[in-house]
Write a protein that holds these residues in place. Sequence first.
Motif, short mmCIF file in Angstrom:
data_model
loop_
_atom_site.label_atom_id
_atom_site.label_comp_id
_atom_site.label_asym_id
_atom_site.label_seq_id
_atom_site.Cartn_x
_atom_site.Cartn_y
_atom_site.Cartn_z
N ILE A 177 -2.64 -0.97 -3.99
CA ILE A 177 -3.33 -0.66 -2.73
C ILE A 177 -4.47 -1.64 -2.49
O ILE A 177 -4.65 -2.14 -1.37
N THR A 178 -5.25 -1.94 -3.53
CA THR A 178 -6.40 -2.84 -3.35
C THR A 178 -5.96 -4.29 -3.16
O THR A 178 -6.74 -5.10 -2.64
N GLU A 236 -3.28 -5.00 -1.32
CA GLU A 236 -2.61 -5.05 -0.03
C GLU A 236 -3.35 -6.03 0.88
O GLU A 236 -4.58 -5.95 1.05
N ALA A 289 0.83 -1.20 0.00
CA ALA A 289 0.00 0.00 0.00
C ALA A 289 0.87 1.26 0.00
O ALA A 289 0.57 2.24 -0.69
N LEU A 334 -5.74 -4.74 3.43
CA LEU A 334 -6.89 -4.00 2.93
C LEU A 334 -7.75 -4.83 1.97
O LEU A 334 -8.89 -4.45 1.68
#
Length: 225
Positions: free
Chosen positions: A178-179, A181, A72, A184
């Motif tokens: 990021i998605t 990660e 991320a 997350l």
Amino acid sequence: MDIDFLISLLTIIGIDIILGGDNAIVVALACRNLPKEQRNKAIVLGIGLALVIRIALTLVAVQLLKIPLLLAIGGALLIYIAYDLISQMNNEHNVHSGTSILSAIKAIIIADFIMGVDNVIAVAGAAHGYPSLVILGLIISVPIIILGSKLILVIFERFPFVIYIGAGILAFTAGRMITHEEKLAPLFESHPIVTVIFQLSIIIGVLLAGYFKRHGFLTNFSTRY
């Protein structure tokens, strides 16, 4: 072939070609003082050694990005790199030009190492833990960069919007980092629409911010208020 693997491979190739514009400039500047008969040798050896170093660094980065939250963080950093690609697209390159093959090769490797941080982060993030993707993507894209270096530079000069496409690819990669990660992922996996909106927001936000910065809108706004 897995569709996610194919998307990642195409993303890596796109990243390398877009960011390879800088590499083409580096190679041209580093070899500009060499006799014509020595330029090809310096280009092949310089880019070859730089490629080996870059593969090694990217493979290390792929492993590091497996550490919780680093994926991320890398994605957040890549968002800035994508924005900076647009806002600084007119920057000149200051590269030492060698008068011998060894000095030219040294200039290529040093400049590529310094300028290749964005490429390493982007490719490592797009690889999603597949070391083979890193090697395959670089092997496919480097010959394209070498053979089409002049064409790449002409395209960048005549069609500046290509830089925006490149920034969009980087922003897309940042969103996927990021998605994906691990910490997350449950949030995004359980809300697919949130994932789409989040990734689109990053792409649009980067392109708009870079455009405004490049054309001085942000500077004028801050000065006015």
